[in-house]
Design an enzyme around this catalytic site. Structure first.
Site, short mmCIF file in Angstrom:
data_model
loop_
_atom_site.label_atom_id
_atom_site.label_comp_id
_atom_site.label_asym_id
_atom_site.label_seq_id
_atom_site.Cartn_x
_atom_site.Cartn_y
_atom_site.Cartn_z
CG ASP A 189 33.98 36.95 54.93
OD1 ASP A 189 33.72 37.36 55.95
OD2 ASP A 189 33.26 36.41 54.05
CB CYS B 247 35.07 42.65 24.97
SG CYS B 247 36.05 43.01 25.93
CB CYS C 248 37.40 39.80 23.36
SG CYS C 248 36.43 39.39 24.92
#
EC number: 2.4.2.48
Length: 509
Positions: A87, A274, A279
Protein backbone atom coordinates in the site's frame (compact mmCIF):
# COMPACT_ATOMS: atom_id res chain seq x y z
CA UNK A 1 -0.22 -10.88 -15.06
CA UNK A 2 -1.79 -14.32 -15.23
CA UNK A 3 -5.05 -15.02 -13.42
CA UNK A 4 -6.44 -18.51 -13.97
CA UNK A 5 -9.98 -19.24 -12.82
CA UNK A 6 -10.48 -22.89 -11.90
CA UNK A 7 -13.92 -23.12 -10.25
CA UNK A 8 -16.83 -20.73 -9.85
CA UNK A 9 -20.12 -20.35 -8.02
CA UNK A 10 -22.18 -17.16 -7.91
CA UNK A 11 -19.58 -14.46 -8.72
CA UNK A 12 -16.92 -16.23 -6.66
CA UNK A 13 -13.81 -17.70 -8.27
CA UNK A 14 -11.22 -20.16 -7.04
CA UNK A 15 -8.21 -19.15 -9.07
CA UNK A 16 -4.47 -18.76 -9.31
CA UNK A 17 -2.82 -15.36 -9.41
CA UNK A 18 0.77 -15.36 -10.68
CA UNK A 19 3.29 -12.91 -9.21
CA UNK A 20 7.11 -12.61 -9.45
CA UNK A 21 7.38 -14.47 -6.12
CA UNK A 22 5.03 -17.35 -6.87
CA UNK A 23 1.38 -18.19 -7.25
CA UNK A 24 -1.40 -17.17 -4.89
CA UNK A 25 -4.55 -19.24 -4.71
CA UNK A 26 -7.63 -17.05 -4.51
CA UNK A 27 -9.83 -16.19 -2.71
CA UNK A 28 -7.17 -15.23 -0.20
CA UNK A 29 -7.04 -13.30 3.05
CA UNK A 30 -3.96 -11.07 3.01
CA UNK A 31 -2.57 -10.29 6.48
CA UNK A 32 -1.26 -6.77 7.05
CA UNK A 33 2.39 -6.76 8.13
CA UNK A 34 4.00 -3.68 9.64
CA UNK A 35 7.34 -3.04 7.92
CA UNK A 36 9.06 -1.95 11.15
CA UNK A 37 7.22 -3.48 14.14
CA UNK A 38 6.38 -7.11 13.39
CA UNK A 39 4.52 -8.55 16.35
CA UNK A 40 3.85 -11.79 14.45
CA UNK A 41 6.64 -12.63 12.05
CA UNK A 42 5.90 -12.97 8.33
CA UNK A 43 7.86 -16.23 8.44
CA UNK A 44 5.29 -17.61 10.89
CA UNK A 45 2.49 -16.43 8.61
CA UNK A 46 3.94 -18.34 5.66
CA UNK A 47 5.45 -21.47 7.21
CA UNK A 48 3.04 -22.14 10.07
CA UNK A 49 -0.20 -20.76 8.68
CA UNK A 50 0.20 -21.07 4.93
CA UNK A 51 -0.28 -17.45 3.86
CA UNK A 52 1.45 -16.96 0.50
CA UNK A 53 0.64 -13.24 0.20
CA UNK A 54 0.96 -10.41 2.71
CA UNK A 55 0.51 -6.64 2.43
CA UNK A 56 2.77 -3.99 3.96
CA UNK A 57 3.01 -0.22 3.87
CA UNK A 58 5.44 1.21 1.32
CA UNK A 59 5.08 4.75 2.69
CA UNK A 60 6.17 3.74 6.20
CA UNK A 61 8.95 1.69 4.64
CA UNK A 62 10.15 4.75 2.72
CA UNK A 63 10.05 7.04 5.77
CA UNK A 64 11.83 4.56 8.03
CA UNK A 65 14.35 2.86 5.73
CA UNK A 66 14.78 5.20 2.74
CA UNK A 67 17.60 4.11 0.42
CA UNK A 68 18.29 1.03 2.55
CA UNK A 69 14.94 -0.36 1.41
CA UNK A 70 15.87 0.22 -2.22
CA UNK A 71 19.05 -1.80 -1.71
CA UNK A 72 17.52 -4.63 0.28
CA UNK A 73 14.08 -4.89 -1.31
CA UNK A 74 10.77 -5.23 0.50
CA UNK A 75 10.99 -9.03 0.86
CA UNK A 76 14.23 -8.75 2.79
CA UNK A 77 12.96 -5.82 4.85
CA UNK A 78 9.95 -7.72 6.20
CA UNK A 79 11.53 -11.21 6.05
CA UNK A 80 9.03 -12.81 3.70
CA UNK A 81 9.92 -14.86 0.63
CA UNK A 82 6.39 -15.13 -0.72
CA UNK A 83 4.36 -12.54 -2.64
CA UNK A 84 4.17 -9.02 -1.19
CA UNK A 85 1.53 -6.38 -1.89
CA UNK A 86 2.37 -2.79 -0.95
CA UNK A 87 0.00 0.00 0.00
CA UNK A 88 1.49 3.31 -1.05
CA UNK A 89 0.16 5.39 1.83
CA UNK A 90 -3.55 5.59 1.07
CA UNK A 91 -4.39 4.64 4.65
CA UNK A 92 -2.25 7.50 5.96
CA UNK A 93 -4.00 9.85 3.51
CA UNK A 94 -7.35 8.68 4.86
CA UNK A 95 -6.20 9.16 8.46
CA UNK A 96 -4.19 12.38 8.18
CA UNK A 97 -5.30 13.99 4.91
CA UNK A 98 -1.98 13.84 3.11
CA UNK A 99 1.47 12.27 2.99
CA UNK A 100 4.90 13.79 2.33
CA UNK A 101 5.55 12.14 -1.02
CA UNK A 102 4.46 12.68 -4.61
CA UNK A 103 2.71 9.92 -6.64
CA UNK A 104 5.62 9.59 -9.09
CA UNK A 105 8.18 9.27 -6.32
CA UNK A 106 6.04 6.71 -4.53
CA UNK A 107 5.63 4.69 -7.72
CA UNK A 108 9.38 4.68 -8.33
CA UNK A 109 10.02 3.59 -4.75
CA UNK A 110 7.57 0.67 -4.98
CA UNK A 111 9.24 -0.33 -8.23
CA UNK A 112 12.71 -0.06 -6.67
CA UNK A 113 11.85 -2.24 -3.65
CA UNK A 114 10.46 -4.88 -6.03
CA UNK A 115 6.93 -5.06 -4.72
CA UNK A 116 5.01 -7.92 -6.38
CA UNK A 117 1.65 -6.17 -6.23
CA UNK A 118 2.13 -2.41 -5.76
CA UNK A 119 -0.70 0.10 -5.38
CA UNK A 120 -0.42 3.70 -6.67
CA UNK A 121 -0.79 6.56 -4.20
CA UNK A 122 -4.53 7.19 -4.04
CA UNK A 123 -6.88 9.60 -2.29
CA UNK A 124 -9.43 7.41 -0.44
CA UNK A 125 -12.97 8.74 -0.33
CA UNK A 126 -13.78 7.09 2.97
CA UNK A 127 -17.44 6.96 3.97
CA UNK A 128 -19.82 9.86 4.50
CA UNK A 129 -17.96 12.29 2.28
CA UNK A 130 -20.14 14.84 0.39
CA UNK A 131 -20.56 13.97 -3.27
CA UNK A 132 -18.57 16.91 -4.60
CA UNK A 133 -15.60 16.19 -2.38
CA UNK A 134 -15.73 12.47 -3.18
CA UNK A 135 -15.76 13.31 -6.90
CA UNK A 136 -12.65 15.43 -6.46
CA UNK A 137 -10.89 12.62 -4.56
CA UNK A 138 -11.71 10.20 -7.39
CA UNK A 139 -10.26 12.70 -9.89
CA UNK A 140 -7.06 13.04 -7.86
CA UNK A 141 -6.74 9.24 -7.57
CA UNK A 142 -7.11 8.81 -11.33
CA UNK A 143 -4.52 11.52 -12.00
CA UNK A 144 -2.14 9.83 -9.58
CA UNK A 145 -2.66 6.52 -11.37
CA UNK A 146 -1.86 8.08 -14.76
CA UNK A 147 1.30 9.58 -13.31
CA UNK A 148 2.21 6.21 -11.81
CA UNK A 149 1.88 4.43 -15.15
CA UNK A 150 4.11 7.02 -16.79
CA UNK A 151 6.83 6.24 -14.24
CA UNK A 152 6.37 2.48 -14.40
CA UNK A 153 6.14 2.15 -18.16
CA UNK A 154 6.44 -1.39 -19.51
CA UNK A 155 9.60 -2.20 -17.58
CA UNK A 156 8.07 -4.11 -14.70
CA UNK A 157 7.13 -7.65 -13.70
CA UNK A 158 4.93 -6.38 -10.90
CA UNK A 159 1.14 -6.56 -10.96
CA UNK A 160 0.07 -2.93 -10.52
CA UNK A 161 -3.30 -2.41 -8.87
CA UNK A 162 -5.89 0.18 -9.88
CA UNK A 163 -7.50 1.65 -6.72
CA UNK A 164 -11.24 2.15 -7.26
CA UNK A 165 -12.70 4.95 -5.13
CA UNK A 166 -16.17 6.41 -4.65
CA UNK A 167 -17.56 4.51 -1.63
CA UNK A 168 -21.33 4.99 -1.30
CA UNK A 169 -21.44 7.23 -4.38
CA UNK A 170 -21.96 4.32 -6.74
CA UNK A 171 -21.77 6.29 -9.99
CA UNK A 172 -18.30 7.44 -8.92
CA UNK A 173 -17.32 3.82 -8.19
CA UNK A 174 -18.43 2.84 -11.68
CA UNK A 175 -16.65 5.82 -13.26
CA UNK A 176 -13.47 5.08 -11.32
CA UNK A 177 -13.47 1.41 -12.34
CA UNK A 178 -14.09 2.29 -16.01
CA UNK A 179 -11.25 4.82 -16.07
CA UNK A 180 -8.76 2.45 -14.44
CA UNK A 181 -9.81 -0.35 -16.75
CA UNK A 182 -9.20 1.98 -19.70
CA UNK A 183 -5.72 2.74 -18.40
CA UNK A 184 -4.89 -0.95 -18.60
CA UNK A 185 -4.77 -1.96 -14.93
CA UNK A 186 -5.17 -5.74 -14.73
CA UNK A 187 -5.88 -5.95 -10.99
CA UNK A 188 -8.38 -3.70 -9.21
CA UNK A 189 -8.82 -2.79 -5.55
CA UNK A 190 -11.96 -1.38 -3.97
CA UNK A 191 -11.16 1.38 -1.53
CA UNK A 192 -12.88 2.76 1.56
CA UNK A 193 -14.79 -0.28 2.87
CA UNK A 194 -13.26 -0.15 6.37
CA UNK A 195 -15.55 2.64 7.54
CA UNK A 196 -18.53 0.97 5.85
CA UNK A 197 -17.87 -2.23 7.76
CA UNK A 198 -17.23 -0.44 11.03
CA UNK A 199 -20.70 1.11 10.59
CA UNK A 200 -22.09 -2.34 9.63
CA UNK A 201 -23.27 -0.88 6.32
CA UNK A 202 -22.99 -4.25 4.60
CA UNK A 203 -25.75 -3.44 2.12
CA UNK A 204 -23.85 -0.37 0.94
CA UNK A 205 -20.67 -2.44 0.71
CA UNK A 206 -22.48 -5.05 -1.40
CA UNK A 207 -23.80 -2.41 -3.78
CA UNK A 208 -20.35 -0.82 -4.07
CA UNK A 209 -18.83 -4.17 -5.05
CA UNK A 210 -21.68 -4.83 -7.50
CA UNK A 211 -21.19 -1.54 -9.31
CA UNK A 212 -17.48 -2.19 -9.72
CA UNK A 213 -18.03 -5.76 -10.91
CA UNK A 214 -20.48 -4.48 -13.50
CA UNK A 215 -17.53 -2.73 -15.19
CA UNK A 216 -14.75 -5.24 -14.47
CA UNK A 217 -16.43 -8.68 -14.30
CA UNK A 218 -13.37 -10.73 -15.22
CA UNK A 219 -10.41 -8.95 -13.61
CA UNK A 220 -9.25 -9.97 -10.14
CA UNK A 221 -10.51 -7.66 -7.41
CA UNK A 222 -8.96 -6.82 -4.04
CA UNK A 223 -11.06 -5.45 -1.17
CA UNK A 224 -9.25 -3.17 1.25
CA UNK A 225 -9.80 -3.66 4.97
CA UNK A 226 -12.13 -6.67 4.92
CA UNK A 227 -11.12 -8.52 8.06
CA UNK A 228 -14.34 -9.58 9.76
CA UNK A 229 -15.43 -13.25 9.58
CA UNK A 230 -18.98 -12.26 8.62
CA UNK A 231 -17.97 -10.19 5.60
CA UNK A 232 -15.69 -12.75 3.97
CA UNK A 233 -18.33 -15.08 2.42
CA UNK A 234 -20.37 -12.10 1.18
CA UNK A 235 -17.33 -10.43 -0.40
CA UNK A 236 -16.21 -13.66 -2.06
CA UNK A 237 -19.71 -14.42 -3.36
CA UNK A 238 -19.79 -10.99 -4.99
CA UNK A 239 -16.50 -11.61 -6.77
CA UNK A 240 -13.73 -10.27 -4.50
CA UNK A 241 -10.61 -12.39 -4.89
CA UNK A 242 -8.30 -11.02 -2.20
CA UNK A 243 -8.86 -8.86 0.89
CA UNK A 244 -6.51 -7.48 3.49
CA UNK A 245 -6.84 -6.38 7.07
CA UNK A 246 -4.94 -5.81 10.28
CA UNK A 247 -8.09 -6.77 12.20
CA UNK A 248 -6.50 -9.91 13.61
CA UNK A 249 -4.07 -7.74 15.57
CA UNK A 250 -6.33 -4.74 16.20
CA UNK A 251 -9.02 -6.95 17.69
CA UNK A 252 -6.46 -8.80 19.80
CA UNK A 253 -5.15 -5.50 21.20
CA UNK A 254 -8.72 -4.68 22.18
CA UNK A 255 -9.22 -8.08 23.84
CA UNK A 256 -11.61 -9.24 21.13
CA UNK A 257 -11.68 -12.90 20.21
CA UNK A 258 -12.89 -13.80 16.71
CA UNK A 259 -15.31 -16.64 16.08
CA UNK A 260 -17.22 -17.85 13.03
CA UNK A 261 -20.09 -15.40 13.52
CA UNK A 262 -18.33 -12.32 14.85
CA UNK A 263 -16.21 -11.35 17.84
CA UNK A 264 -16.50 -11.57 21.62
CA UNK A 265 -14.72 -9.77 24.44
CA UNK A 266 -12.59 -12.23 26.36
CA UNK A 267 -13.70 -10.96 29.76
CA UNK A 268 -17.29 -11.85 28.82
CA UNK A 269 -16.52 -15.38 27.60
CA UNK A 270 -17.05 -18.62 29.49
CA UNK A 271 -15.61 -21.10 26.98
CA UNK A 272 -13.16 -21.18 24.08
CA UNK A 273 -15.32 -22.35 21.15
CA UNK A 274 -12.38 -23.25 18.94
CA UNK A 275 -9.82 -26.02 18.44
CA UNK A 276 -7.06 -24.04 16.70
CA UNK A 277 -3.50 -24.55 18.04
CA UNK A 278 -3.88 -21.57 20.36
CA UNK A 279 -7.20 -22.61 21.88
CA UNK A 280 -6.30 -26.30 22.11
CA UNK A 281 -3.12 -25.53 24.05
CA UNK A 282 -4.49 -22.93 26.49
CA UNK A 283 -7.51 -22.59 28.72
CA UNK A 284 -9.51 -19.37 28.77
CA UNK A 285 -8.13 -18.62 32.23
CA UNK A 286 -4.57 -19.13 31.04
CA UNK A 287 -5.08 -16.68 28.19
CA UNK A 288 -6.64 -14.10 30.50
CA UNK A 289 -3.81 -14.44 33.03
CA UNK A 290 -1.03 -13.94 30.48
CA UNK A 291 0.87 -10.64 30.38
CA UNK A 292 -0.95 -8.26 28.05
CA UNK A 293 1.57 -8.40 25.20
CA UNK A 294 1.80 -12.19 25.25
CA UNK A 295 -1.99 -12.55 25.37
CA UNK A 296 -2.32 -10.13 22.47
CA UNK A 297 0.01 -12.25 20.31
CA UNK A 298 -1.78 -15.50 21.14
CA UNK A 299 -5.23 -14.04 20.48
CA UNK A 300 -3.97 -12.49 17.24
CA UNK A 301 -2.77 -15.93 16.10
CA UNK A 302 -6.16 -17.38 16.99
CA UNK A 303 -7.88 -14.62 15.03
CA UNK A 304 -5.74 -15.45 11.99
CA UNK A 305 -6.82 -19.08 12.25
CA UNK A 306 -10.47 -18.00 12.29
CA UNK A 307 -10.04 -15.78 9.23
CA UNK A 308 -8.17 -18.45 7.30
CA UNK A 309 -10.76 -21.07 8.26
CA UNK A 310 -13.55 -18.78 7.02
CA UNK A 311 -11.84 -18.43 3.65
CA UNK A 312 -11.34 -22.20 3.44
CA UNK A 313 -14.96 -22.89 4.40
CA UNK A 314 -16.11 -20.51 1.68
CA UNK A 315 -13.81 -22.17 -0.85
CA UNK A 316 -15.23 -25.56 0.05
CA UNK A 317 -18.74 -24.19 -0.42
CA UNK A 318 -17.71 -23.08 -3.93
CA UNK A 319 -16.38 -26.56 -4.69
CA UNK A 320 -19.57 -28.17 -3.34
CA UNK A 321 -21.84 -25.82 -5.29
CA UNK A 322 -23.30 -24.58 -2.00
CA UNK A 323 -22.03 -21.02 -1.82
CA UNK A 324 -25.58 -19.58 -1.89
CA UNK A 325 -26.57 -21.76 1.08
CA UNK A 326 -23.41 -20.83 2.97
CA UNK A 327 -23.80 -17.09 2.43
CA UNK A 328 -27.43 -17.24 3.56
CA UNK A 329 -26.43 -19.26 6.61
CA UNK A 330 -23.81 -16.67 7.56
CA UNK A 331 -26.24 -13.81 6.93
CA UNK A 332 -28.40 -15.01 9.81
CA UNK A 333 -25.65 -14.07 12.23
CA UNK A 334 -26.42 -10.35 11.91
CA UNK A 335 -29.51 -8.40 10.72
CA UNK A 336 -27.34 -5.93 8.77
CA UNK A 337 -25.79 -8.79 6.84
CA UNK A 338 -29.23 -10.21 6.08
CA UNK A 339 -30.16 -6.74 4.80
CA UNK A 340 -27.28 -7.05 2.34
CA UNK A 341 -28.16 -10.51 1.01
CA UNK A 342 -31.80 -9.49 0.59
CA UNK A 343 -30.48 -7.30 -2.24
CA UNK A 344 -29.84 -10.52 -4.17
CA UNK A 345 -33.59 -10.60 -4.69
CA UNK A 346 -35.44 -8.85 -7.46
CA UNK A 347 -32.65 -6.33 -7.99
CA UNK A 348 -30.96 -6.00 -11.37
CA UNK A 349 -27.73 -4.75 -9.76
CA UNK A 350 -26.92 -8.29 -8.68
CA UNK A 351 -27.82 -10.26 -11.81
CA UNK A 352 -24.10 -10.72 -12.42
CA UNK A 353 -23.87 -13.38 -9.69
CA UNK A 354 -25.58 -15.79 -12.08
CA UNK A 355 -22.67 -15.63 -14.54
CA UNK A 356 -20.38 -17.82 -12.44
CA UNK A 357 -23.08 -20.20 -11.22
CA UNK A 358 -22.74 -23.59 -12.99
CA UNK A 359 -25.65 -24.66 -15.19
CA UNK A 360 -25.67 -28.05 -13.48
CA UNK A 361 -24.47 -29.22 -10.07
CA UNK A 362 -23.70 -32.66 -8.74
CA UNK A 363 -25.62 -32.10 -5.52
CA UNK A 364 -29.22 -31.11 -4.91
CA UNK A 365 -29.74 -27.47 -3.98
CA UNK A 366 -31.60 -26.52 -0.81
CA UNK A 367 -34.55 -24.14 -0.60
CA UNK A 368 -35.37 -22.61 2.79
CA UNK A 369 -36.73 -19.06 2.69
CA UNK A 370 -38.42 -16.71 0.20
CA UNK A 371 -35.04 -15.18 -0.77
CA UNK A 372 -34.12 -18.55 -2.28
CA UNK A 373 -36.58 -18.06 -5.14
CA UNK A 374 -34.05 -15.57 -6.50
CA UNK A 375 -31.02 -17.84 -6.49
CA UNK A 376 -29.58 -18.17 -10.01
CA UNK A 377 -30.61 -21.80 -10.49
CA UNK A 378 -34.26 -21.01 -9.75
CA UNK A 379 -34.27 -17.95 -11.99
CA UNK A 380 -32.79 -19.91 -14.87
CA UNK A 381 -35.37 -22.65 -14.54
CA UNK A 382 -38.28 -20.19 -14.56
CA UNK A 383 -36.79 -18.57 -17.65
CA UNK A 384 -36.57 -21.99 -19.34
CA UNK A 385 -40.23 -22.66 -18.49
CA UNK A 386 -41.23 -19.29 -19.93
CA UNK A 387 -39.82 -20.51 -23.26
CA UNK A 388 -41.53 -23.92 -23.04
CA UNK A 389 -43.73 -24.43 -26.13
CA UNK A 390 -46.67 -26.80 -26.61
CA UNK A 391 -49.64 -27.11 -28.95
CA UNK A 392 -51.90 -28.53 -26.25
CA UNK A 393 -54.95 -26.50 -25.21
CA UNK A 394 -55.60 -27.93 -21.75
CA UNK A 395 -53.36 -27.62 -18.70
CA UNK A 396 -53.57 -29.85 -15.62
CA UNK A 397 -51.43 -28.82 -12.63
CA UNK A 398 -50.78 -31.18 -9.71
CA UNK A 399 -48.83 -30.63 -6.44
CA UNK A 400 -45.20 -31.69 -6.28
CA UNK A 401 -44.56 -34.74 -4.14
CA UNK A 402 -41.49 -36.31 -2.54
CA UNK A 403 -40.59 -38.36 -5.63
CA UNK A 404 -38.57 -36.80 -8.44
CA UNK A 405 -38.90 -36.51 -11.38
CA UNK A 406 -42.63 -35.82 -11.49
CA UNK A 407 -43.23 -38.03 -14.53
CA UNK A 408 -42.14 -41.07 -12.46
CA UNK A 409 -44.94 -40.64 -9.91
CA UNK A 410 -48.25 -42.50 -9.73
CA UNK A 411 -50.06 -39.18 -9.71
CA UNK A 412 -48.61 -38.21 -13.08
CA UNK A 413 -49.38 -41.62 -14.61
CA UNK A 414 -52.99 -41.40 -13.45
CA UNK A 415 -53.35 -37.88 -14.85
CA UNK A 416 -51.69 -38.83 -18.16
CA UNK A 417 -54.16 -41.70 -18.55
CA UNK A 418 -57.14 -39.52 -17.68
CA UNK A 419 -56.03 -36.52 -19.79
CA UNK A 420 -53.98 -37.91 -22.71
CA UNK A 421 -54.22 -34.67 -24.69
CA UNK A 422 -53.42 -32.29 -21.81
CA UNK A 423 -50.23 -30.60 -20.77
CA UNK A 424 -49.49 -31.91 -17.29
CA UNK A 425 -47.30 -30.01 -14.84
CA UNK A 426 -46.42 -29.83 -11.19
CA UNK A 427 -45.27 -26.84 -9.13
CA UNK A 428 -42.72 -25.74 -6.60
CA UNK A 429 -42.90 -22.46 -4.62
CA UNK A 430 -39.32 -21.59 -5.61
CA UNK A 431 -39.18 -22.89 -9.17
CA UNK A 432 -42.72 -22.08 -10.26
CA UNK A 433 -44.58 -24.30 -12.74
CA UNK A 434 -42.73 -27.46 -13.79
CA UNK A 435 -43.92 -29.12 -17.04
CA UNK A 436 -43.69 -32.92 -16.72
CA UNK A 437 -41.45 -33.19 -19.80
CA UNK A 438 -38.67 -31.20 -18.11
CA UNK A 439 -39.27 -32.31 -14.53
CA UNK A 440 -35.95 -34.19 -14.63
CA UNK A 441 -33.96 -31.10 -15.65
CA UNK A 442 -31.72 -29.50 -13.00
CA UNK A 443 -32.84 -28.29 -10.52
CA UNK A 444 -36.45 -29.55 -10.84
CA UNK A 445 -35.41 -33.03 -9.71
CA UNK A 446 -32.36 -31.90 -7.76
CA UNK A 447 -33.66 -29.86 -4.85
CA UNK A 448 -34.90 -30.30 -1.32
CA UNK A 449 -37.78 -28.09 -0.22
CA UNK A 450 -39.21 -28.16 3.33
CA UNK A 451 -42.91 -28.72 3.77
CA UNK A 452 -44.27 -25.60 5.41
CA UNK A 453 -47.14 -23.15 5.28
CA UNK A 454 -46.36 -20.26 2.95
CA UNK A 455 -47.93 -16.97 1.93
CA UNK A 456 -48.02 -16.23 -1.77
CA UNK A 457 -47.23 -12.60 -0.97
CA UNK A 458 -43.69 -13.83 -0.21
CA UNK A 459 -43.42 -15.73 -3.50
CA UNK A 460 -44.30 -13.30 -6.25
CA UNK A 461 -42.09 -15.12 -8.74
CA UNK A 462 -44.37 -18.15 -8.32
CA UNK A 463 -47.50 -16.13 -8.98
CA UNK A 464 -45.88 -14.63 -12.08
CA UNK A 465 -44.79 -18.06 -13.30
CA UNK A 466 -48.29 -19.49 -12.82
CA UNK A 467 -49.95 -16.54 -14.50
CA UNK A 468 -47.64 -16.62 -17.53
CA UNK A 469 -47.72 -20.37 -18.06
CA UNK A 470 -51.45 -20.86 -17.50
CA UNK A 471 -52.19 -18.00 -19.89
CA UNK A 472 -51.05 -20.19 -22.80
CA UNK A 473 -54.03 -22.56 -22.43
CA UNK A 474 -57.77 -22.45 -23.14
CA UNK A 475 -58.68 -24.64 -20.17
CA UNK A 476 -56.85 -24.93 -16.85
CA UNK A 477 -57.45 -27.49 -14.11
CA UNK A 478 -55.50 -27.08 -10.87
CA UNK A 479 -55.29 -29.61 -8.07
CA UNK A 480 -54.34 -27.20 -5.33
CA UNK A 481 -52.95 -27.19 -1.83
CA UNK A 482 -53.54 -24.08 0.27
CA UNK A 483 -50.53 -22.28 -1.21
CA UNK A 484 -51.71 -22.89 -4.76
CA UNK A 485 -55.26 -21.81 -3.91
CA UNK A 486 -53.90 -18.46 -2.77
CA UNK A 487 -51.68 -18.18 -5.84
CA UNK A 488 -54.50 -19.00 -8.29
CA UNK A 489 -56.67 -16.37 -6.62
CA UNK A 490 -53.91 -13.77 -6.68
CA UNK A 491 -53.12 -14.56 -10.32
CA UNK A 492 -56.85 -14.16 -11.15
CA UNK A 493 -56.88 -17.32 -13.21
CA UNK A 494 -59.95 -18.64 -14.98
CA UNK A 495 -59.34 -22.14 -13.78
CA UNK A 496 -61.09 -25.09 -12.20
CA UNK A 497 -59.50 -25.51 -8.77
CA UNK A 498 -59.81 -28.79 -6.88
CA UNK A 499 -58.75 -29.40 -3.28
CA UNK A 500 -55.66 -31.61 -3.21
CA UNK A 501 -56.65 -32.99 0.19
CA UNK A 502 -60.08 -34.25 -0.99
CA UNK A 503 -60.54 -38.01 -1.30
CA UNK A 504 -59.94 -39.54 -4.73
CA UNK A 505 -59.25 -36.12 -6.21
CA UNK A 506 -57.93 -37.49 -9.53
CA UNK A 507 -60.99 -39.70 -10.01
CA UNK A 508 -63.23 -36.67 -9.57
CA UNK A 509 -61.48 -34.50 -12.15
Amino acid sequence: MAFEVRYTDLAARIGRLSTPHGEVETPAFVPVVHPVRQTISPQFLKEKMGFSLVITNAYITLKHYGDEARKRGIHNIIGFDGSVMTDSGGYQVLEYGSVEVEPAAMAQFEKDIKSDIPIPLDKPTGYGLPYGQAKEYVRITLENCKETLEVVGNDTDAVWVGPVQGAEHFDLVEHSAQALDGMGFQFMALGSPVELMEAYEFATLARMIARAKKVIPAKPVHLFGAGHPLTIPLAIALGCDTFDSASYMLYAKDGRYMHANGTARMEEMTYLPCQCPVCSSHTLKELRDMPRDQRMIEVAKHNLHVLKAEVDMTKQAIMDGRLWEYVMQKARAHPKLMEAVQLFGNNGEFDFIADGTPLFKEKAIFFFDPIDQYRPEARRFRQAVSRFATTKKKLVVFPEGEIHPFYATRGFKALAKKFPDAQIATYNPYLGIIPAEISDVFPASHNLTPRAERRTSDYQTFVESLQAFAGKFDEVIIVADEFMKQAAHEARLKARVEDYHSDHVIDRL
